[in-house]
Design an enzyme around this catalytic site. Structure first.
Site, PDB file in Angstrom:
ATOM      1  N   ARG A  86      28.109 -20.814  -0.369  1.00  0.00           N
ATOM      2  CA  ARG A  86      29.057 -19.745  -0.057  1.00  0.00           C
ATOM      3  C   ARG A  86      30.269 -20.364   0.645  1.00  0.00           C
ATOM      4  O   ARG A  86      30.116 -21.016   1.674  1.00  0.00           O
ATOM      5  CB  ARG A  86      28.384 -18.709   0.853  1.00  0.00           C
ATOM      6  CG  ARG A  86      29.315 -17.647   1.388  1.00  0.00           C
ATOM      7  CD  ARG A  86      28.541 -16.605   2.202  1.00  0.00           C
ATOM      8  NE  ARG A  86      29.452 -15.611   2.745  1.00  0.00           N
ATOM      9  CZ  ARG A  86      29.894 -15.587   3.999  1.00  0.00           C
ATOM     10  NH1 ARG A  86      29.504 -16.506   4.878  1.00  0.00           N
ATOM     11  NH2 ARG A  86      30.726 -14.640   4.403  1.00  0.00           N
ATOM     12  N   HIS A 130      38.193 -14.873   4.608  1.00  0.00           N
ATOM     13  CA  HIS A 130      37.456 -15.232   5.832  1.00  0.00           C
ATOM     14  C   HIS A 130      38.507 -15.511   6.918  1.00  0.00           C
ATOM     15  O   HIS A 130      38.620 -16.631   7.421  1.00  0.00           O
ATOM     16  CB  HIS A 130      36.543 -16.428   5.557  1.00  0.00           C
ATOM     17  CG  HIS A 130      35.429 -16.614   6.547  1.00  0.00           C
ATOM     18  ND1 HIS A 130      34.106 -16.741   6.188  1.00  0.00           N
ATOM     19  CD2 HIS A 130      35.435 -16.700   7.905  1.00  0.00           C
ATOM     20  CE1 HIS A 130      33.354 -16.918   7.266  1.00  0.00           C
ATOM     21  NE2 HIS A 130      34.138 -16.895   8.334  1.00  0.00           N
ATOM     22  N   GLU A 175      33.069 -10.268   7.504  1.00  0.00           N
ATOM     23  CA  GLU A 175      33.077  -9.706   8.852  1.00  0.00           C
ATOM     24  C   GLU A 175      34.376  -8.989   9.235  1.00  0.00           C
ATOM     25  O   GLU A 175      35.108  -9.447  10.119  1.00  0.00           O
ATOM     26  CB  GLU A 175      32.785 -10.805   9.882  1.00  0.00           C
ATOM     27  CG  GLU A 175      31.442 -11.482   9.692  1.00  0.00           C
ATOM     28  CD  GLU A 175      31.056 -12.400  10.854  1.00  0.00           C
ATOM     29  OE1 GLU A 175      31.856 -12.540  11.799  1.00  0.00           O
ATOM     30  OE2 GLU A 175      29.962 -12.976  10.813  1.00  0.00           O
ATOM     31  N   ASN A 302      25.635 -10.938   8.047  1.00  0.00           N
ATOM     32  CA  ASN A 302      25.629 -12.099   8.937  1.00  0.00           C
ATOM     33  C   ASN A 302      24.901 -11.687  10.202  1.00  0.00           C
ATOM     34  O   ASN A 302      25.324 -10.754  10.897  1.00  0.00           O
ATOM     35  CB  ASN A 302      27.054 -12.542   9.283  1.00  0.00           C
ATOM     36  CG  ASN A 302      27.790 -13.109   8.072  1.00  0.00           C
ATOM     37  OD1 ASN A 302      27.206 -13.237   7.003  1.00  0.00           O
ATOM     38  ND2 ASN A 302      29.053 -13.441   8.256  1.00  0.00           N
ATOM     39  N   TYR A 304      23.212 -13.021  13.831  1.00  0.00           N
ATOM     40  CA  TYR A 304      23.039 -14.083  14.822  1.00  0.00           C
ATOM     41  C   TYR A 304      22.065 -13.684  15.938  1.00  0.00           C
ATOM     42  O   TYR A 304      21.106 -14.372  16.186  1.00  0.00           O
ATOM     43  CB  TYR A 304      24.401 -14.542  15.367  1.00  0.00           C
ATOM     44  CG  TYR A 304      25.147 -15.349  14.314  1.00  0.00           C
ATOM     45  CD1 TYR A 304      24.898 -16.701  14.153  1.00  0.00           C
ATOM     46  CD2 TYR A 304      26.025 -14.740  13.424  1.00  0.00           C
ATOM     47  CE1 TYR A 304      25.511 -17.452  13.160  1.00  0.00           C
ATOM     48  CE2 TYR A 304      26.644 -15.476  12.416  1.00  0.00           C
ATOM     49  CZ  TYR A 304      26.388 -16.833  12.294  1.00  0.00           C
ATOM     50  OH  TYR A 304      26.989 -17.560  11.295  1.00  0.00           O
ATOM     51  N   GLU A 369      25.008 -15.305   6.381  1.00  0.00           N
ATOM     52  CA  GLU A 369      25.147 -16.288   7.461  1.00  0.00           C
ATOM     53  C   GLU A 369      24.045 -16.082   8.477  1.00  0.00           C
ATOM     54  O   GLU A 369      23.725 -14.946   8.837  1.00  0.00           O
ATOM     55  CB  GLU A 369      26.463 -16.124   8.236  1.00  0.00           C
ATOM     56  CG  GLU A 369      27.662 -16.749   7.605  1.00  0.00           C
ATOM     57  CD  GLU A 369      28.914 -16.563   8.444  1.00  0.00           C
ATOM     58  OE1 GLU A 369      28.828 -16.541   9.689  1.00  0.00           O
ATOM     59  OE2 GLU A 369      29.984 -16.428   7.832  1.00  0.00           O
TER      60      GLU A 369
HETATM   61  C1  FCB Z   1      30.588 -15.849  12.199  1.00  0.00           C
HETATM   62  C2  FCB Z   1      31.710 -16.327  11.316  1.00  0.00           C
HETATM   63  C3  FCB Z   1      31.639 -17.803  10.966  1.00  0.00           C
HETATM   64  C4  FCB Z   1      31.176 -18.622  12.139  1.00  0.00           C
HETATM   65  C5  FCB Z   1      29.904 -18.061  12.715  1.00  0.00           C
HETATM   66  C6  FCB Z   1      29.335 -18.872  13.849  1.00  0.00           C
HETATM   67  O1  FCB Z   1      31.010 -14.746  12.917  1.00  0.00           O
HETATM   68  O2  FCB Z   1      31.754 -15.591  10.123  1.00  0.00           O
HETATM   69  O3  FCB Z   1      32.891 -18.187  10.495  1.00  0.00           O
HETATM   70  O4  FCB Z   1      32.180 -18.696  13.068  1.00  0.00           O
HETATM   71  O5  FCB Z   1      30.130 -16.748  13.156  1.00  0.00           O
END
Ligand code: FCB
Length: 464
Positions: A86, A130, A175, A302, A304, A369
């Protein structure tokens, strides 16, 4: 938590046939070559060159020089056995001022990249935006200006015409929460504004751009279309009414403000009211929501970490991305944290995916992500023994399999990131790569996590 639980490994992780396992990057974070071959400036060039905006005054001028090293980077992916990649296209490389003249040399770069990927058996997943908006469009108001959405549709057509014969998977935006609220309200990202009304307008115009872009891609017959949102579970700190309302508002602006218009064709009524009350209404015109809710083939997520919020205190306005949430405080995550200060909560990923299964049934999901930053060091044997990243990766892959077991239609997972790179306002201080980059020499060294991921992919390809 993670220190006592047994560490999972590749042998315990198995995905259904056809499940996609890849890695991800973004143009401004890796390409460098900021003025090569007619590329115009983006808002990230302007922002990173503005003193005080990026840690250490670092910029993406050179980054990891992927623009010149792409054949090696593709070979690296092939060595690891990865079968999907990607990446994003830089709008100002292709349309230097954001509208009008097209730069053929920019398109040629992506054509070469895609051809190399295909030759190596790696399926390209292309993201159109992006965050690197051409500065020329920011000069006319950027995402606060409705016209930017129309320019995005034009740019989409240019890229689709150049690459539509060889790229099957297309994502419009990465995002939009970041390119609206974090960029126009919190000021942490380019263009660094702190204006709630602009931020609200940016939300709507980004979503409109997604809808218009999707329409263009659909008309050109491209098969597999999506959008990537950054979503997270939002929990109240306590059972109090104030915390519950804080969680409702933050969940509203983090998750539902983006999910509902795209997948249901409506903005959530409570968020609309919150934004109006804060003097930052969404500038919706008749017919917009129909455009925005053009059907997608997949939703990119995405993930985290999960967030916990507390309401009722004051003084949290400066740098707060959420509109009308000055009283809301985001608590530090419990348990271990990465060098970003982010939590390690794989169970939050499963929870989020199960919620999507329930609230938005019928939409396949791809984790576009997921990854973590740690204080990596190259050891005496020349290798990076990134135990924490490897553990994080295994645990999140496991969380993905847990979600599938609970009936989530999850189709793929992309590790963030293939390479260490320019981490936006944190400059080069945060290493997210499964491959280490020595920024002085540009030498690439796969970390232990890359080897561990390669083993998961190898077993998956072998049908185990
Ligand atoms: C996300 C972004 C990516 C990177 C990660 C850690 O928010 O999409 O570009 O910065 O975090």
């Amino acid at each position: 938590m993670t220190s006592t639980a047994p560490r999972p490994d590749a042998a315990g992780i198995s995905f259904p046939p056809g499940f996609v396992l890849g890695s991800a990057t973004a143009a401004y974070q890796i390409e460098g070559a900021a003025t090569a071959d007619g590329r115009g400036p983006s808002i990230w060039d302007t922002f990173s060159h503005t003193p005080g905006k990026v840690l250490g005054g670092e910029t993406g001028d050179v980054a990891v020089d992927h623009y010149h090293r792409h054949p090696d980077d593709v070979a690296l992916m092939a060595d690891l056995g990865l079968t999907a990649y990607r990446f994003s296209v830089s709008w100002p490389r292709v349309v230097p001022t954001g509208s009008g003249a097209v730069e053929q040399r920019g398109l040629d770069f992506y054509r070469r990249l895609v051809d190399e990927l295909l030759q190596a058996g790696i399926d390209p997943w292309l993201t159109l935006y992006h965050w690197d908006l051409p500065q020329g469009l920011q000069d006319r108001g950027g995402w606060a200006d409705r016209d930017t959405a129309a320019r995005f549709a034009d740019y989409t057509a240019v890229v689709a015409d150049a690459l539509g014969d060889r790229v099957r998977h297309w994502s419009t935006l990465n995002e939009p929460w970041c390119s609206s609220l974090l960029s126009y309200k919190a000021g942490h990202h380019a263009p660094g504004h702190t204006d709630a009304a602009e931020a609200s307008a940016a939300v709507h115009h980004l979503l409109l751009a997604h809808g218009l872009g999707t329409r263009v891609l659909r008309e050109k017959g491209l098969p597999d279309l999506g959008i990537t949102l950054n979503l997270a579970p939002i929990a109240p700190a306590t059972g109090s009414a104030e915390d519950a309302d804080a969680a409702r508002r933050v969940d509203g602006q983090q998750n539902r403000l983006f999910l509902d218009p795209v997948l249901r064709g409506e903005y959530p009524a409570d968020v609309v009211a919150d934004l109006e009350r804060a003097g930052a209404p969404l500038p919706v015109r008749e017919g917009d929501l129909e455009v925005i809710s053009a059907p997608v083939d997949w939703l990119g997520v995405n993930y985290y970490f999960a967030h916990t919020v507390r309401g009722g205190s004051s003084g949290h306005d400066a740098g707060n991305p959420f509109i009308g949430c000055d009283d809301v405080e985001q608590l530090d995550p419990a348990g271990p944290t990465t060098t970003m200060g982010w939590g390690v909560q794989p169970e939050g990923m499963t929870e989020l995916l199960v919620r999507l299964r329930d609230e938005h049934p019928g939409t396949p999901v791809v984790i576009t992500e997921n990854g973590s930053a740690w204080p990596d060091e190259v050891a005496a044997d020349g290798v990076v023994h990134d135990v924490e990243r490897t553990d994080y990766l295994h645990r999140h892959l496991q969380a993905a399999t847990d979600a599938i077991a609970q009936g989530v239609d999850l189709r793929g997972y992309f590790a963030w990131s293939l390479l260490d790179n320019f981490e936006w306002a944190f400059g080069y201080s945060q290493r997210f790569g499964i491959v280490h980059v020595d920024y002085g020499t540009q030498r690439r060294t796969p970390k232990d996590s890359a080897r561990a991921y390669a083993e998961v992919v190898r077993r998956h390809r072998a049908g185990r």
